[in-house]
Write a protein that holds these residues in place. Structure first.
Motif, PDB file in Angstrom:
ATOM      1  N   LYS A 111       0.907  -1.151  -0.078  1.00  5.16           N
ATOM      2  CA  LYS A 111      -0.002   0.133   0.130  1.00  5.16           C
ATOM      3  C   LYS A 111       1.012   1.221   0.027  1.00  5.16           C
ATOM      4  O   LYS A 111       0.672   2.247  -0.756  1.00  5.16           O
ATOM      5  N   GLN A 112       2.000   1.314   0.737  1.00  4.47           N
ATOM      6  CA  GLN A 112       2.939   2.651   1.009  1.00  4.47           C
ATOM      7  C   GLN A 112       3.532   2.540  -0.403  1.00  4.47           C
ATOM      8  O   GLN A 112       3.709   3.657  -0.970  1.00  4.47           O
ATOM      9  N   MET A 113       3.992   1.558  -1.093  1.00  3.35           N
ATOM     10  CA  MET A 113       4.771   1.433  -2.217  1.00  3.35           C
ATOM     11  C   MET A 113       3.851   1.983  -3.426  1.00  3.35           C
ATOM     12  O   MET A 113       4.243   2.897  -4.198  1.00  3.35           O
ATOM     13  N   THR A 156       8.180  12.752 -11.773  1.00  8.41           N
ATOM     14  CA  THR A 156       8.780  12.408 -13.214  1.00  8.41           C
ATOM     15  C   THR A 156       8.062  13.160 -14.229  1.00  8.41           C
ATOM     16  O   THR A 156       8.803  13.662 -15.295  1.00  8.41           O
ATOM     17  N   ARG A 157       6.823  13.222 -14.337  1.00 10.95           N
ATOM     18  CA  ARG A 157       6.047  13.711 -15.405  1.00 10.95           C
ATOM     19  C   ARG A 157       6.398  15.362 -15.500  1.00 10.95           C
ATOM     20  O   ARG A 157       6.579  15.801 -16.583  1.00 10.95           O
ATOM     21  N   CYS A 158       6.240  15.867 -14.365  1.00  3.12           N
ATOM     22  CA  CYS A 158       6.668  17.172 -14.310  1.00  3.12           C
ATOM     23  C   CYS A 158       8.095  17.394 -14.861  1.00  3.12           C
ATOM     24  O   CYS A 158       8.393  18.461 -15.596  1.00  3.12           O
ATOM     25  N   ILE A 164       7.021  14.225   1.945  1.00  2.00           N
ATOM     26  CA  ILE A 164       5.920  14.020   1.343  1.00  2.00           C
ATOM     27  C   ILE A 164       5.129  12.933   1.286  1.00  2.00           C
ATOM     28  O   ILE A 164       4.065  12.790   1.524  1.00  2.00           O
ATOM     29  N   PHE A 165       5.927  11.670   1.107  1.00  2.00           N
ATOM     30  CA  PHE A 165       5.261  10.491   1.437  1.00  2.00           C
ATOM     31  C   PHE A 165       4.714  10.445   2.860  1.00  2.00           C
ATOM     32  O   PHE A 165       3.535   9.820   2.907  1.00  2.00           O
ATOM     33  N   SER A 166       5.244  10.852   3.983  1.00  2.00           N
ATOM     34  CA  SER A 166       4.775  10.837   5.336  1.00  2.00           C
ATOM     35  C   SER A 166       3.543  11.384   5.188  1.00  2.00           C
ATOM     36  O   SER A 166       2.388  11.037   5.871  1.00  2.00           O
ATOM     37  N   GLU A 175       5.000   5.266  -5.587  1.00  2.00           N
ATOM     38  CA  GLU A 175       4.863   4.964  -7.006  1.00  2.00           C
ATOM     39  C   GLU A 175       4.058   6.153  -7.622  1.00  2.00           C
ATOM     40  O   GLU A 175       4.466   6.616  -8.790  1.00  2.00           O
ATOM     41  N   LYS A 176       3.096   6.407  -7.051  1.00  2.00           N
ATOM     42  CA  LYS A 176       1.982   7.519  -7.566  1.00  2.00           C
ATOM     43  C   LYS A 176       2.813   9.012  -7.633  1.00  2.00           C
ATOM     44  O   LYS A 176       2.972   9.742  -8.566  1.00  2.00           O
ATOM     45  N   VAL A 177       3.509   9.195  -6.391  1.00  2.00           N
ATOM     46  CA  VAL A 177       4.179  10.541  -5.947  1.00  2.00           C
ATOM     47  C   VAL A 177       5.498  10.460  -7.214  1.00  2.00           C
ATOM     48  O   VAL A 177       5.477  11.586  -7.880  1.00  2.00           O
ATOM     49  N   PHE A 178       6.112   9.415  -7.224  1.00  2.00           N
ATOM     50  CA  PHE A 178       7.276   9.372  -8.221  1.00  2.00           C
ATOM     51  C   PHE A 178       6.866   9.617  -9.771  1.00  2.00           C
ATOM     52  O   PHE A 178       7.299  10.488 -10.333  1.00  2.00           O
TER      53      PHE A 178
END
Length: 515
Positions: free
Chosen positions: A70-72, A83-85, A399-401, A76-79
């Motif tokens: 779940k955390q991964m 990356t898109r930006c 940010i993940f936290s 991955e969504k944040v990464f």
């Protein structure tokens, strides 16, 4: 009794000493002692040695953590967003070794150099784990004689820091860096870096944020006119950098008592570091009687004015402020510096410090930072040739936290797989047909799964879809096989429709693209 008491002893050395003492005082014969020793060894073998597994504590090293599926999924969504930006702004990516020669990293981080992880001598090379991605990038540019590149790099770095896990501070963590190297007109690349920070933090919907900007030339000029000796600029800068964590009174004490600066000079610094605003503040400070005496400070203030004019065109000035307390303690910065922080509302609810049990009403602090470092590449070049650089690093762990906490508080389910369809059967003895169909779907690039049972119950297969969020079920039965169709079920609505086998792939792709 002798065997039992010795079995409770700890080490072989202590046991040997006791036996030696027994020979001296007990009157036991050598044969009797040997017999007791044999009993001891047998008992020790049954119980397990001193180095038994019961003493081993199974845990991750201090300042590190594991991540569950779940955390991964959140990571991955944040990464992906970041990356898109970076790619949207034309960056290409590189990679560098996780460890560097120790001398590559030495002398680049000021007082933070003590946080570098040094490795044992490995065959003649003194190595250290990378502290950030910026110094390795500068080494890469100098080594390959590159003078122009826009690059991003997402990788782990290591710091021997005191971890605060609940606030996203670790000893092993990811950094997401974007840097522009090359000779360009002033402040255009710098403004784009701030635009990138604004885009990423807005898209991630973390809450309200503020991007603070300053310039190391303004700081150095300010220190000079306040009476700070040249050789104390960097160390005073490192202390001023603590103003986001300490009050001015505490910072002043450290400047005076530990760094040896006079109270008068400290008070003069205090009169400046409390100032913040926008382009108007830069214009005001250009007319300041003391600060205007410094050519360095004036150059920095002129660039801040220019920076804000570009930021207005990029439509991000609503979140950016000129803040003279921003110092950023790293030695390699030479010009504009910036840092993004989440405001109290953006970071709420506040994180608790699990290590001391106290509840802290503060935000997670900085979530991005960077600046201009025009001299770093030249430190690695044999001829000292400089390559101007500016960049930003996203503080991804913090940010993940926040994202993880928001996911915990939300009722929304986080999917940990991307499976689009489960191939199921309604009757027994259809394993081969299921495997044929799932192969067709895989070959067509569709994300699909089957249950690893010969004859699973249909209810179990449908429940699996609901638990894992799989949106579609392709159901095979004897009648469907005769008719040349597949029953396609939408899990959310329980709607079922018969689709010709030849049209199934197109139908699944259509439905999943709409979702």
């Amino acid at each position: 009794m002798l065997a039992l008491s010795c079995a409770r002893g700890c080490s072989g050395l202590r046991t040997a000493l006791r036996l030696h003492a027994l020979r001296s005082v007990s009157g036991l014969t050598a044969a009797q002692i040997d017999e007791e020793v044999a009993k001891l060894l047998e008992l020790k073998a049954r119980l397990g040695g001193d180095e038994g597994k019961h003493q081993f504590v199974l845990k991750t090293p201090k300042g590190t953590r594991d991540y569950n599926p779940k955390q991964m999924a959140i990571r991955e969504k944040v990464f992906s967003t970041i990356t898109r930006c970076f790619k949207r702004h034309g960056a290409e990516t590189i990679d560098t070794p996780v460890f560097e020669l120790k001398e590559t990293l030495t002398g680049k981080y000021g007082e933070d150099s003590k946080l570098i992880y040094d490795l044992k001598d490995q065959g003649g090379e003194l190595l250290s784990l990378r502290y950030d991605l910026t110094v390795p990038f500068a080494r890469y540019l100098a080594m390959n004689k590159i003078t122009n590149i826009k690059r991003y790099h997402i990788a782990k770095v290591y710091r021997r820091d005191n971890p605060a896990m609940t606030r996203g501070r670790y000893r092993e963590f990811y950094q997401c860096d974007f840097d522009i190297a090359g000779q360009y007109d002033a402040m255009i690349p710098d403004a784009e870096c701030l635009k990138i920070v604004h885009e990423i933090l807005s898209e991630l919907e973390l809450g309200d944020f503020r991007i603070k900007v300053n310039d190391r030339r303004i700081l150095d000029g300010m220190f000079a006119v306040c009476g700070v000796p040249d050789d104390k600029f960097r160390t005073i800068c490192s202390t001023v950098d603590k103003l986001d964590k300490m009050s001015w009174d505490d910072v002043k004490k450290e400047i005076v008592n530990e760094k040896g600066l006079s109270e008068e000079a400290a008070d003069q610094i205090g009169s400046y570091v409390g100032l913040h605003g926008g382009m108007d503040l830069a214009e005001r400070l250009l007319l300041d009687p003391r600060l205007s005496q410094s050519k360095q400070a004036c150059a920095g203030l002129s660039d801040i004015k220019l920076l804000f004019s570009y930021l207005q065109l990029f439509q991000v000035t609503d979140k950016v402020e000129f803040d003279l307390s921003l110092a950023r303690g790293l030695d390699y910065y030479t010009g504009v510096i910036y840092e993004a922080v989440l405001t109290q509302a953006g970071a709420a609810p506040a994180f608790s410090d699990a290590q001391n049990g106290s509840e802290e009403g503060v935000s997670v602090g900085s979530v991005a930072g960077g600046g201009r470092y025009d001299g770093l590449v030249g430190m690695f070049d044999p001829k000292g040739r400089k390559v101007p650089c500016v960049g930003v690093s996203i503080g991804i762990e913090r940010i993940f936290s926040i994202m993880e906490q928001k996911a915990e508080a939300s009722a929304e389910k986080v999917r940990t797989t991307e499976v689009q369809v489960l191939v199921a059967s309604a009757q027994k003895n259809l394993l081969e047909e299921r495997l044929r169909l799932v192969t067709e779907l895989w070959n067509a690039g569709i994300k699909a799964e089957v249950m690893y049972k010969k004859n699973p119950k249909l209810l179990s297969q449908l429940q699996l879809c609901e638990e894992t969020g799989i949106p579609l079920v392709a159901i095979l039965g004897e009648q469907e096989l005769k008719d040349g169709v597949v029953k396609l079920r939408v899990v959310a609505t329980r709607e079922e429709v018969d689709i010709n086998r030849s049209d199934l792939i197109a139908e699944i792709k259509k439905r999943t693209s709409e979702a």
